[in-house]
Every structure is written in C-alpha cells, then in structure tokens.
Scaffold this motif. Structure first.
Motif, mmCIF file in Angstrom:
data_model
loop_
_atom_site.group_PDB
_atom_site.id
_atom_site.type_symbol
_atom_site.label_atom_id
_atom_site.label_comp_id
_atom_site.label_asym_id
_atom_site.label_seq_id
_atom_site.Cartn_x
_atom_site.Cartn_y
_atom_site.Cartn_z
ATOM 1 N N SER A 116 0.830 -1.207 0.000
ATOM 2 C CA SER A 116 0.000 0.000 0.000
ATOM 3 C C SER A 116 0.867 1.262 0.000
ATOM 4 C CB SER A 116 -0.929 0.009 1.215
ATOM 5 O OG SER A 116 -1.854 -1.053 1.143
ATOM 6 N N VAL A 117 2.004 1.193 0.668
ATOM 7 C CA VAL A 117 2.921 2.331 0.665
ATOM 8 C C VAL A 117 3.491 2.534 -0.732
ATOM 9 C CG1 VAL A 117 5.006 3.309 1.675
ATOM 10 C CG2 VAL A 117 3.486 1.916 3.090
ATOM 11 N N ARG A 118 3.869 1.448 -1.389
ATOM 12 C CA ARG A 118 4.368 1.550 -2.765
ATOM 13 C C ARG A 118 3.312 2.175 -3.678
ATOM 14 N NH1 ARG A 118 8.883 -1.616 -3.982
ATOM 15 N NH2 ARG A 118 9.638 -2.902 -2.240
ATOM 16 N N GLU A 119 2.068 1.783 -3.482
ATOM 17 C CA GLU A 119 0.993 2.341 -4.298
ATOM 18 C C GLU A 119 0.862 3.849 -4.085
ATOM 19 O OE1 GLU A 119 -2.451 0.113 -3.268
ATOM 20 O OE2 GLU A 119 -1.755 -1.736 -4.248
ATOM 21 N N ALA A 120 1.098 4.312 -2.868
ATOM 22 C CA ALA A 120 1.029 5.752 -2.601
ATOM 23 C C ALA A 120 2.123 6.505 -3.345
ATOM 24 C CB ALA A 120 1.125 6.013 -1.098
ATOM 25 N N PHE A 121 3.314 5.902 -3.445
ATOM 26 C CA PHE A 121 4.374 6.513 -4.255
ATOM 27 C C PHE A 121 3.977 6.518 -5.725
ATOM 28 C CE2 PHE A 121 7.229 5.634 -0.601
ATOM 29 C CZ PHE A 121 7.918 6.841 -0.554
ATOM 30 N N ASP A 122 3.467 5.390 -6.212
ATOM 31 C CA ASP A 122 3.083 5.296 -7.620
ATOM 32 C C ASP A 122 1.945 6.249 -7.971
ATOM 33 O OD1 ASP A 122 4.960 3.425 -8.401
ATOM 34 O OD2 ASP A 122 3.643 1.698 -8.072
ATOM 35 N N ALA A 123 1.092 6.538 -7.006
ATOM 36 C CA ALA A 123 -0.041 7.426 -7.243
ATOM 37 C C ALA A 123 0.327 8.899 -7.148
ATOM 38 C CB ALA A 123 -1.163 7.114 -6.253
ATOM 39 N N GLY A 124 1.576 9.198 -6.812
ATOM 40 C CA GLY A 124 2.000 10.587 -6.719
ATOM 41 C C GLY A 124 1.579 11.278 -5.445
ATOM 42 N N LEU A 125 1.233 10.500 -4.411
ATOM 43 C CA LEU A 125 0.791 11.096 -3.155
ATOM 44 C C LEU A 125 1.945 11.424 -2.227
ATOM 45 C CD1 LEU A 125 -2.265 8.754 -2.489
ATOM 46 C CD2 LEU A 125 -2.276 11.045 -3.494
ATOM 47 N N ILE A 126 3.024 10.654 -2.305
ATOM 48 C CA ILE A 126 4.213 10.893 -1.484
ATOM 49 C C ILE A 126 5.442 10.777 -2.363
ATOM 50 C CG2 ILE A 126 3.272 10.229 0.753
ATOM 51 C CD1 ILE A 126 4.259 7.425 0.356
ATOM 52 N N VAL A 127 6.509 11.466 -1.988
ATOM 53 C CA VAL A 127 7.746 11.485 -2.759
ATOM 54 C C VAL A 127 8.931 11.437 -1.797
ATOM 55 C CG1 VAL A 127 6.744 12.798 -4.682
ATOM 56 C CG2 VAL A 127 7.827 14.021 -2.770
ATOM 57 N N ARG A 150 18.541 18.346 6.708
ATOM 58 C CA ARG A 150 19.737 17.705 7.245
ATOM 59 C C ARG A 150 20.552 16.959 6.187
ATOM 60 N NH1 ARG A 150 15.895 15.693 10.733
ATOM 61 N NH2 ARG A 150 16.605 13.538 10.495
ATOM 62 N N GLY A 151 20.375 17.322 4.908
ATOM 63 C CA GLY A 151 21.152 16.708 3.847
ATOM 64 C C GLY A 151 20.868 15.237 3.655
ATOM 65 N N THR A 152 19.689 14.776 4.104
ATOM 66 C CA THR A 152 19.349 13.353 4.099
ATOM 67 C C THR A 152 18.029 13.126 3.379
ATOM 68 O OG1 THR A 152 20.475 13.075 6.228
ATOM 69 C CG2 THR A 152 18.946 11.353 5.579
ATOM 70 N N LEU A 153 17.918 11.993 2.695
ATOM 71 C CA LEU A 153 16.670 11.649 2.029
ATOM 72 C C LEU A 153 15.543 11.484 3.046
ATOM 73 C CD1 LEU A 153 17.800 9.076 -0.673
ATOM 74 C CD2 LEU A 153 16.477 11.152 -1.106
ATOM 75 N N HIS A 154 14.386 12.056 2.728
ATOM 76 C CA HIS A 154 13.195 11.926 3.555
ATOM 77 C C HIS A 154 11.978 11.691 2.664
ATOM 78 C CE1 HIS A 154 15.706 13.729 6.708
ATOM 79 N NE2 HIS A 154 14.760 13.438 7.582
ATOM 80 N N VAL A 155 10.947 11.101 3.253
ATOM 81 C CA VAL A 155 9.655 10.944 2.600
ATOM 82 C C VAL A 155 8.774 12.120 3.007
ATOM 83 C CG1 VAL A 155 7.600 9.509 2.377
ATOM 84 C CG2 VAL A 155 9.857 8.438 2.607
ATOM 85 N N VAL A 156 8.159 12.756 2.013
ATOM 86 C CA VAL A 156 7.365 13.961 2.251
ATOM 87 C C VAL A 156 6.078 13.862 1.423
ATOM 88 C CG1 VAL A 156 7.363 16.494 2.163
ATOM 89 C CG2 VAL A 156 9.506 15.266 2.498
ATOM 90 N N PRO A 157 4.957 14.359 1.933
ATOM 91 C CA PRO A 157 3.756 14.440 1.094
ATOM 92 C C PRO A 157 4.061 15.242 -0.170
ATOM 93 C CG PRO A 157 3.207 14.908 3.376
ATOM 94 C CD PRO A 157 4.701 14.860 3.294
ATOM 95 N N ALA A 158 3.603 14.770 -1.300
ATOM 96 C CA ALA A 158 3.955 15.410 -2.567
ATOM 97 C C ALA A 158 3.567 16.882 -2.596
ATOM 98 C CB ALA A 158 3.293 14.661 -3.722
ATOM 99 N N GLU A 159 2.397 17.210 -2.042
ATOM 100 C CA GLU A 159 1.930 18.594 -2.115
ATOM 101 C C GLU A 159 2.755 19.549 -1.259
ATOM 102 O OE1 GLU A 159 -0.780 16.781 1.161
ATOM 103 O OE2 GLU A 159 0.183 16.123 -0.702
#
Length: 427
Positions: free
Chosen positions: A61-72, A78-87
């Motif tokens: 379901s998390v993968r689907e949220a990435f594929d749907a453009g809801l999260i990126v 802090r110079g580190t990769l993070h997950v953020v709501p797309a909007e």
C-alpha cells in the motif's frame, strides 16, 4: 536528573503521537501527511516505517502511494533523504533545504562543478523527462502510476532511473565520477526540479519532474510554513522540546518559539531536566484512552532509521544510556533496527542469513548481551533466532529469520510475544 519512569512516559506518549500504538492512520498518504517528513535514506526501512503506522500494515500500500503521486522522496532537511507528502515538498524545500545550497558553493567549486554544468544537466533532464522527450525509461510509472492519476497524466508523468539519467548526462559531456553524479542529482532535487516518485520494475524509485508529477502543490509564506512545521511535528512527534524541533527541521529557535506560541492553547508542557517537552492535548487524551497497561505491554520491531529513534535531537528517552553507542556501531551513521518494549529499547535485530530448519521454535544455545559484556565473555552475545510466519507471497522474498540481540534474557512469555511481533511485520 530524570528518572527512568519519566523518560519512559515521554517515549510512550511518542508511541501514541506516531500512531505506533493505538489507532493507526488509515493510509500511507495520511501517515506521511501527519508525520510531515520521515527519514527515507533506507528505502526498505522507509516503506516499513510508513506501513507500521497504517491500518493495512502493508508495504504494498505504501508503494501504491508513491506510484499514485501522493508521497515522494527528496533531500528536504539535514542533507538526508526523507519521505514527504507530494503537495508539501515545494514549500518545504524553500523553507529548509534551498537556503543551504549557497553553503555548498565551495564544495561544488572544489569538485570543479560550475554553474554551467548545473544549467546543462537541468536542461538535459527536462528535455529527457518532459512530454515527448527522447529516451525515457518509464519503468512501472508510465502505465500503473500514471493510470491512477488520470488519463491526461499518463502522457506527462514520466520517470527515469538514476543510472539512465546519469548516462544521459555522460553522453552529453557531463562526467559523473568524483561525486559529480550524486551532487548534481541532489542539487536538482533540492532546487525543486526533480523528485523521486514512482517505483520502477526493479523496485527502485524513478526520478520525475516535480512540476509534471505533483498535481496539487501548496504554497506557503515563511511565517505560515514555519508555524505549520512546528504544529505538525509536535502533533506527530510530541512530547518534544524546542531543541528537538531545531535539530529535526533546522529552523531557527526564534521561529520555533513563535510556532509553539501559536498552538500553545492546544499543548501541554512536560518539564524534564530543565527542558520543556511539548505535547498536544489530543495525544494525552488518546494515551489515557489506550491505558498505561497497554502502553507498557506494547512491543515493536522498528527499522533502523525510524522516526521514533531519529525524530529527535537525542535518543535517550527511548534508548538506555548504556546501549546508546550500540545503536550506531563505530559511529558510522548506520542505525541498527531496534526492539521497543513499553517505550524503551530492549534490544536490536537484523535479518538472519538463512531460514532455520526448526521453524516455530526458538533457536537453542542462544546468548544474551548483558551491559558491559564482551565478545570474549560470550561467544555469541545477544543473538537469538526468532522464527516468523510469513505469508506465501512473503516467503518468495523473505529467506531469513530475524536475529535478535537482546539486552537481557527474555522470559518465555516475552519470547512468544517476540515471535508474534516479527510474524506480524508488514510485508
């Protein structure tokens, strides 16, 4: 000096705020929106962290949220990769990461990267990814993710792999060695040109143009943005101090204090060791409804970079002081996966090398690490194989049984609960 019970209380309230105990968030997008920004440098760990906070407890379901453009994913703080709501990624980058690009000028010039190089890779990237651009590698995003976003978006939401993107640059005379490739990718993401969005057929994220992929970007001025960051952080991470917010977001303390004041009517302050830890009253109410007994019995297996551990300036509310150094062996920046009982870490875990033959039983001859124990004193300190019961689909990808390093030997009842906890890990 704070007591163990005070620290445990703070950590238990954080379990409630982060929805690791009690009512979860309905979807991965809702969880990401509430958490504001989540550690994402460990891709598998980021998927698991989000899944643990949702009702479905499903990595799919998390993968689907990435594929749907809801999260990126991007590099917002802090110079580190993070997950953020797309909007939210656009305004958040402007608030936190973009002002720091200027501080990287010397590093860039020392590597020989000029403003011309950045302009060139930006133009190449936009040409590659925009509608009608040549050489796109849509992976899984073109059909699946695009289809979930509406027919008009299928033609314009194109993704490209990291390797394909860098290969395009190299073919056009921009080298990728000596750290160039990473720096240029990071720069294009921080400036807002690219985000990591949909997932390719190989399971890795693809890079997409932010302006094409993100359908409903929000815009906030600095005052509103800073206030929103403080409010959302405290709602999902509290109790937390102003220093925690400063470390997490790198916002100035002045703006943090203003944000706390703006939502102070909804907050309760808990004083520990001369520092005030702010928590939303709604979190306190949910914790009371859950009950102290349930919170104390809670048992979690968390990935290495989970926000319960890395969402604060210090980890001593959750990680016992005598085991703090064990969390990051050698101080190499790689955080170990933790086992949390009642808000306090009781050990670490890792995937095992092989699936045990005696499935359903604890491995014999296990050892347990005691504070101060050495490898010489214990041949196999703290290691215990805990069999899980993965579904048929999971068995295709999971061949290892978790190995636990516990701080002390568990009771038979705790051993059974550990088995159940790992059997229920989201897949």
């Amino acid at each position: 000096m704070s007591t163990a019970s005070q620290r445990r209380r703070i950590s238990q309230l954080r379990l409630v705020a982060q929805r690791l105990v009690g009512e979860p968030w309905e979807t991965a997008a809702e969880a990401a929106r509430a958490m504001m920004c989540m550690q994402g440098q460990d891709w598998a760990g980021a998927l698991l962290s989000l899944a643990l906070r949702t009702r479905a407890r499903s990595v799919g379901s998390v993968r689907e949220a990435f594929d749907a453009g809801l999260i990126v994913r991007s590099w917002p703080q802090r110079g580190t990769l993070h997950v953020v709501p797309a909007e939210d990624i656009g305004w958040y980058l402007k608030l936190t990461a973009q002002p720091r690009l200027m501080g990287q000028e010397k590093r860039r010039m020392d590597r020989g990267i000029t403003a011309h190089h950045i302009d060139k890779v930006r133009d190449l990237t936009v040409t590659l990814l925009h509608v009608g651009g040549p050489g796109r590698e849509a992976g899984r995003s073109g059909e699946k993710a695009g289809g979930s976003r509406g027919s008009d978006d299928v033609e314009r939401a194109h993704g490209v792999s990291r390797d394909a993107l860098i290969a395009c640059w190299e073919e056009n005379g921009v080298p990728s060695g000596n750290g160039w490739g990473y720096y240029l990718l990071h720069h294009l993401c921080v400036e807002g040109t690219l985000v990591q969005g949909p997932i390719g057929v190989d399971g890795k994220q693809l890079f997409v143009l932010a302006e094409d992929w993100i359908q409903h970007p929000r815009a906030l001025d600095r005052v509103d943005a800073a206030h929103e960051v403080v409010a959302r952080y405290l709602a999902s991470h509290g109790p937390a101090s102003r220093k925690d917010i400063n470390w997490w977001s790198q916002l100035p303390l002045r703006e943090i204090d203003q944000g706390i004041e703006a939502c102070s009517a909804e907050l309760t302050g808990i004083d520990v060791d001369g520092e005030t830890y702010w928590v939303y009253n709604s979190v306190m109410e949910r914790a009371e409804a859950i009950g102290s007994a349930t919170l104390s019995r809670s048992l979690l297996a968390l990935p290495g970079f989970d926000e319960l551990i890395l969402g604060y300036g210090s980890r001593w509310m959750t990680i016992p002081a005598e085991h703090a150094q064990d969390l990051v062996p050698g101080n190499n920046g790689v955080f170990r996966k933790s086992i949390i009982q009642g808000g306090t870490a009781v050990g670490f875990w890792r995937p095992g090398a092989t699936k045990p033959a005696n499935a359903g039983k604890l491995a014999d001859g296990r050892g347990f690490r005691e504070p101060g124990a050495t490898k010489q004193a214990q041949a196999k300190p703290g290691k215990m194989a805990v069999p899980t019961a993965p579904s048929e689909s999971a068995q295709k990808s999971i061949s290892a049984t978790p190995v636990l390093e516990l701080f002390k030997e568990p009771s038979p009842a705790l051993s059974r609960r550990l088995e159940n906890t790992f059997a229920r890990l989201p897949i």
